[in-house]
Design a protein around this motif. Structure first.
Motif, PDB file in Angstrom:
ATOM      1  N   GLU A   1       3.765  12.081   8.150  1.00  0.00           N
ATOM      2  CA  GLU A   1       2.167  12.104   7.694  1.00  0.00           C
ATOM      3  C   GLU A   1       2.722  11.295   6.181  1.00  0.00           C
ATOM      4  O   GLU A   1       1.598  11.048   5.897  1.00  0.00           O
ATOM      5  CB  GLU A   1       2.304  13.193   7.047  1.00  0.00           C
ATOM      6  N   GLN A   2       3.527  10.884   5.668  1.00  0.00           N
ATOM      7  CA  GLN A   2       4.021  10.702   4.919  1.00  0.00           C
ATOM      8  C   GLN A   2       3.827   8.784   4.708  1.00  0.00           C
ATOM      9  O   GLN A   2       2.963   8.010   4.336  1.00  0.00           O
ATOM     10  CB  GLN A   2       5.111  10.191   3.565  1.00  0.00           C
ATOM     11  N   VAL A   3       4.621   8.187   5.613  1.00  0.00           N
ATOM     12  CA  VAL A   3       4.415   6.468   6.128  1.00  0.00           C
ATOM     13  C   VAL A   3       2.942   6.036   6.864  1.00  0.00           C
ATOM     14  O   VAL A   3       2.951   5.113   6.552  1.00  0.00           O
ATOM     15  CB  VAL A   3       5.613   6.127   7.118  1.00  0.00           C
ATOM     16  N   MET A   4       2.319   7.978   6.700  1.00  0.00           N
ATOM     17  CA  MET A   4       1.026   7.103   7.521  1.00  0.00           C
ATOM     18  C   MET A   4      -0.584   6.869   6.262  1.00  0.00           C
ATOM     19  O   MET A   4      -1.131   6.323   6.643  1.00  0.00           O
ATOM     20  CB  MET A   4       0.497   8.041   8.638  1.00  0.00           C
ATOM     21  N   ASP A   5       0.592   7.652   5.262  1.00  0.00           N
ATOM     22  CA  ASP A   5      -0.167   7.170   3.602  1.00  0.00           C
ATOM     23  C   ASP A   5      -0.312   5.580   3.762  1.00  0.00           C
ATOM     24  O   ASP A   5       0.726   5.650   2.609  1.00  0.00           O
ATOM     25  CB  ASP A   5      -0.081   8.244   3.162  1.00  0.00           C
ATOM     26  N   PRO A   6      -1.330   4.649   2.971  1.00  0.00           N
ATOM     27  CA  PRO A   6      -1.282   3.072   3.144  1.00  0.00           C
ATOM     28  C   PRO A   6      -0.425   3.672   1.406  1.00  0.00           C
ATOM     29  O   PRO A   6       0.285   2.488   1.259  1.00  0.00           O
ATOM     30  CB  PRO A   6      -2.545   3.341   3.138  1.00  0.00           C
ATOM     31  N   THR A   7      -0.833   4.716   0.384  1.00  0.00           N
ATOM     32  CA  THR A   7      -0.419   4.739  -0.970  1.00  0.00           C
ATOM     33  C   THR A   7       1.240   4.780  -0.841  1.00  0.00           C
ATOM     34  O   THR A   7       1.292   4.462  -0.987  1.00  0.00           O
ATOM     35  CB  THR A   7      -1.228   4.880  -1.623  1.00  0.00           C
ATOM     36  N   TYR A   8       1.088   5.551   0.254  1.00  0.00           N
ATOM     37  CA  TYR A   8       2.554   6.080   0.058  1.00  0.00           C
ATOM     38  C   TYR A   8       3.122   4.988   0.921  1.00  0.00           C
ATOM     39  O   TYR A   8       4.917   5.251  -0.140  1.00  0.00           O
ATOM     40  CB  TYR A   8       2.595   7.580   0.994  1.00  0.00           C
ATOM     41  N   ALA A   9       3.103   4.479   1.625  1.00  0.00           N
ATOM     42  CA  ALA A   9       3.780   3.403   2.345  1.00  0.00           C
ATOM     43  C   ALA A   9       4.277   2.476   1.361  1.00  0.00           C
ATOM     44  O   ALA A   9       5.148   1.463   1.320  1.00  0.00           O
ATOM     45  CB  ALA A   9       2.981   3.006   3.292  1.00  0.00           C
ATOM     46  N   ALA A  10       3.178   1.536   0.277  1.00  0.00           N
ATOM     47  CA  ALA A  10       2.960   0.270  -0.233  1.00  0.00           C
ATOM     48  C   ALA A  10       4.058   0.682  -1.292  1.00  0.00           C
ATOM     49  O   ALA A  10       4.921  -0.019  -1.562  1.00  0.00           O
ATOM     50  CB  ALA A  10       2.079   0.557  -0.289  1.00  0.00           C
ATOM     51  N   ASN A  11       4.227   2.033  -2.181  1.00  0.00           N
ATOM     52  CA  ASN A  11       5.115   3.110  -2.999  1.00  0.00           C
ATOM     53  C   ASN A  11       6.679   2.447  -2.525  1.00  0.00           C
ATOM     54  O   ASN A  11       7.298   1.916  -3.319  1.00  0.00           O
ATOM     55  CB  ASN A  11       4.667   3.981  -3.327  1.00  0.00           C
ATOM     56  N   ALA A  12       6.699   3.134  -1.419  1.00  0.00           N
ATOM     57  CA  ALA A  12       7.799   3.518  -0.101  1.00  0.00           C
ATOM     58  C   ALA A  12       8.736   1.493  -0.459  1.00  0.00           C
ATOM     59  O   ALA A  12       9.754   1.659  -0.644  1.00  0.00           O
ATOM     60  CB  ALA A  12       8.102   4.121   0.544  1.00  0.00           C
ATOM     61  N   PHE A  13       7.688   0.932   0.038  1.00  0.00           N
ATOM     62  CA  PHE A  13       8.347  -0.092   0.099  1.00  0.00           C
ATOM     63  C   PHE A  13       8.622  -0.926  -1.165  1.00  0.00           C
ATOM     64  O   PHE A  13       9.842  -1.736  -0.794  1.00  0.00           O
ATOM     65  CB  PHE A  13       7.309  -1.157   0.926  1.00  0.00           C
ATOM     66  N   TYR A  14       7.551  -0.767  -2.151  1.00  0.00           N
ATOM     67  CA  TYR A  14       7.566  -1.358  -3.044  1.00  0.00           C
ATOM     68  C   TYR A  14       9.721  -0.317  -4.084  1.00  0.00           C
ATOM     69  O   TYR A  14      10.047  -1.536  -4.646  1.00  0.00           O
ATOM     70  CB  TYR A  14       6.633  -1.133  -4.518  1.00  0.00           C
ATOM     71  N   ASP A  15       9.274  -0.126  -4.455  1.00  0.00           N
ATOM     72  CA  ASP A  15      10.707   1.430  -4.143  1.00  0.00           C
ATOM     73  C   ASP A  15      11.973   0.539  -3.457  1.00  0.00           C
ATOM     74  O   ASP A  15      13.107   0.577  -4.522  1.00  0.00           O
ATOM     75  CB  ASP A  15      11.121   1.925  -3.680  1.00  0.00           C
ATOM     76  N   ALA A  16      11.733   0.320  -2.603  1.00  0.00           N
ATOM     77  CA  ALA A  16      12.615  -0.157  -1.649  1.00  0.00           C
ATOM     78  C   ALA A  16      13.316  -1.413  -2.555  1.00  0.00           C
ATOM     79  O   ALA A  16      14.425  -2.456  -2.340  1.00  0.00           O
ATOM     80  CB  ALA A  16      12.949  -0.699   0.249  1.00  0.00           C
ATOM     81  N   LEU A  17      12.166  -2.583  -2.231  1.00  0.00           N
ATOM     82  CA  LEU A  17      11.952  -3.626  -3.371  1.00  0.00           C
ATOM     83  C   LEU A  17      12.775  -4.111  -4.378  1.00  0.00           C
ATOM     84  O   LEU A  17      13.525  -4.887  -4.859  1.00  0.00           O
ATOM     85  CB  LEU A  17      11.008  -4.383  -3.132  1.00  0.00           C
ATOM     86  N   GLU A  18      12.267  -2.540  -5.470  1.00  0.00           N
ATOM     87  CA  GLU A  18      12.818  -3.171  -6.536  1.00  0.00           C
ATOM     88  C   GLU A  18      14.729  -3.228  -6.277  1.00  0.00           C
ATOM     89  O   GLU A  18      14.889  -3.137  -7.466  1.00  0.00           O
ATOM     90  CB  GLU A  18      11.973  -2.212  -7.484  1.00  0.00           C
ATOM     91  N   LYS A  19      15.305  -2.645  -5.651  1.00  0.00           N
ATOM     92  CA  LYS A  19      16.503  -2.719  -5.206  1.00  0.00           C
ATOM     93  C   LYS A  19      17.621  -4.119  -4.794  1.00  0.00           C
ATOM     94  O   LYS A  19      18.563  -3.922  -5.406  1.00  0.00           O
ATOM     95  CB  LYS A  19      16.518  -1.048  -4.355  1.00  0.00           C
ATOM     96  N   VAL A  20      16.695  -4.619  -4.309  1.00  0.00           N
ATOM     97  CA  VAL A  20      16.576  -5.853  -4.005  1.00  0.00           C
ATOM     98  C   VAL A  20      17.409  -6.169  -5.405  1.00  0.00           C
ATOM     99  O   VAL A  20      16.067  -6.916  -6.321  1.00  0.00           O
ATOM    100  CB  VAL A  20      16.391  -6.908  -3.017  1.00  0.00           C
ATOM    101  N   PRO A  21      18.589  -7.456  -5.493  1.00  0.00           N
ATOM    102  CA  PRO A  21      18.829  -7.640  -6.529  1.00  0.00           C
ATOM    103  C   PRO A  21      18.287  -9.134  -6.621  1.00  0.00           C
ATOM    104  O   PRO A  21      18.019 -10.067  -5.728  1.00  0.00           O
ATOM    105  CB  PRO A  21      20.412  -8.433  -6.873  1.00  0.00           C
ATOM    106  N   ASN A  22      17.506  -9.561  -8.035  1.00  0.00           N
ATOM    107  CA  ASN A  22      16.303 -10.711  -7.960  1.00  0.00           C
ATOM    108  C   ASN A  22      15.747 -11.105  -6.948  1.00  0.00           C
ATOM    109  O   ASN A  22      15.510 -12.429  -6.519  1.00  0.00           O
ATOM    110  CB  ASN A  22      17.930 -12.413  -8.114  1.00  0.00           C
ATOM    111  N   TYR A  23      14.905  -9.664  -6.664  1.00  0.00           N
ATOM    112  CA  TYR A  23      14.041  -9.969  -5.224  1.00  0.00           C
ATOM    113  C   TYR A  23      12.962 -11.597  -5.615  1.00  0.00           C
ATOM    114  O   TYR A  23      12.894 -11.840  -4.576  1.00  0.00           O
ATOM    115  CB  TYR A  23      13.470  -8.776  -4.958  1.00  0.00           C
ATOM    116  N   ALA A  24      12.686 -11.332  -6.493  1.00  0.00           N
ATOM    117  CA  ALA A  24      11.500 -12.723  -6.756  1.00  0.00           C
ATOM    118  C   ALA A  24      12.406 -13.555  -6.835  1.00  0.00           C
ATOM    119  O   ALA A  24      10.744 -15.065  -6.426  1.00  0.00           O
ATOM    120  CB  ALA A  24      10.503 -11.975  -8.205  1.00  0.00           C
TER     121      ALA A  24
END
Length: 290
Positions: free
Chosen positions: A126-149
């Motif tokens: 149910e959570q991952v089917m919520d686009p807002t939740y899914a986008a925030n979950a992706f960004y939460d993981a991305l922010e943990k990638v060193p120097n991702y930008a």
């Protein structure tokens, strides 16, 4: 029989042949004319376009709306435009910017925009089917990638997704960057949409509710058919182009910001008097049938 009799018979055939040829030419000209007129009158299919470095990329209004949500959430979180590019490219690859309620090759329990797997800790179905939740979950993981930008886009995306096709995200980099740059406000007046006439009236309150769901609380006033939202610089352009991306579903008639105005009728940004400090949105009012 006189030797000239055959010649006399053939002379009657030539005028008939000429008439047939003229008839066929007339029919062909008429057909081409009718087809040309119908092509000119045929409405263009609804589509949104992002332009970067002289190259245009196209998405349906629905998929553009999804890209706008992903980009708008990155703005709300204070992340760089590069984060939105990575996220949009990932969602294009994983779901075609569609909120899929089934899995793909990534796994039978994959769901949503990013095909996130509840079995791998992304949240409930149910959570991952919520686009807002899914986008925030992706960004939460991305922010943990060193120097991702600073990483190649496909490397940053793969570090988050752990896909079986680690290089596939690069295929969508240019398109994702064009839409993300416009929707985060870094490319002013770079997003336009060609839309069908609205079938229903818009609601200023619905526009404001949809905007705050993505960006959080905004300073805004509602007066009649108009919503005025405070915003400057890249933030203002992000709000403005998010509004264009949502113009179809929210029945918006026009969006004005920084002396430019997008109108549904023209499908383009044109010079117009407008405040530098506010985004002005006007909804459509469709006359009710008696």
């Amino acid at each position: 029989m006189p030797p000239t009799s055959g010649f006399r018979r053939s002379t009657g055939f030539i005028p008939v042949l000429a008439l047939v040829v003229l008839f066929l030419v007339a029919v062909t000209v008429y057909a081409v004319s009718v087809l040309s007129d119908s092509e000119e009158k045929r409405p263009e299919p609804a589509a949104c376009t992002a332009t970067a470095d002289g190259v245009s990329y196209h998405l349906t209004p629905g998929r553009t709306e999804t890209a706008a949500l992903i980009a708008g959430i990155s703005v709300r979180r204070g992340m760089p435009a590069r984060a939105a590019s990575i996220a949009v490219a990932t969602a294009i690859q994983e779901s075609g910017l569609r909120n899929l309620d089934y899995g793909d090759d990534a796994g039978p329990d994959s769901r949503g925009l990013f095909q996130q797997r509840p079995s791998q800790g992304w949240g409930s179905q149910e959570q991952v089917m919520d686009p807002t939740y899914a986008a925030n979950a992706f960004y939460d993981a991305l922010e943990k990638v060193p120097n991702y930008a600073d990483l190649p886009l496909t490397v940053a995306a793969q570090t988050v997704q752990r896909s079986a096709f680690p290089d596939a995200y690069a295929d969508h980099e240019a398109e994702a960057k064009a839409f993300a740059s416009a929707l985060t406000g870094h490319s002013p007046a770079a997003l336009t949409c060609t839309l069908a006439p609205p079938s229903s009236s818009g609601s200023p309150e619905a526009v404001l509710a949809a905007m705050t769901a993505v960006y959080g609380p905004v300073e805004a006033t509602v007066e009649g058919d108009r919503v005025t939202v405070a915003g400057t610089g890249t933030y203002g352009w992000s709000l403005a182009q998010w509004s264009v991306a949502n113009a179809d579903s929210l029945s918006l008639d026009s969006v004005a910001f920084a002396e430019r105005r997008f109108t549904r009728a023209s499908g383009t940004w044109d010079p117009a008097p407008a405040s530098e400090n506010a985004v002005v949105l006007t909804v459509v009012r469709v006359a009710e049938q008696p």
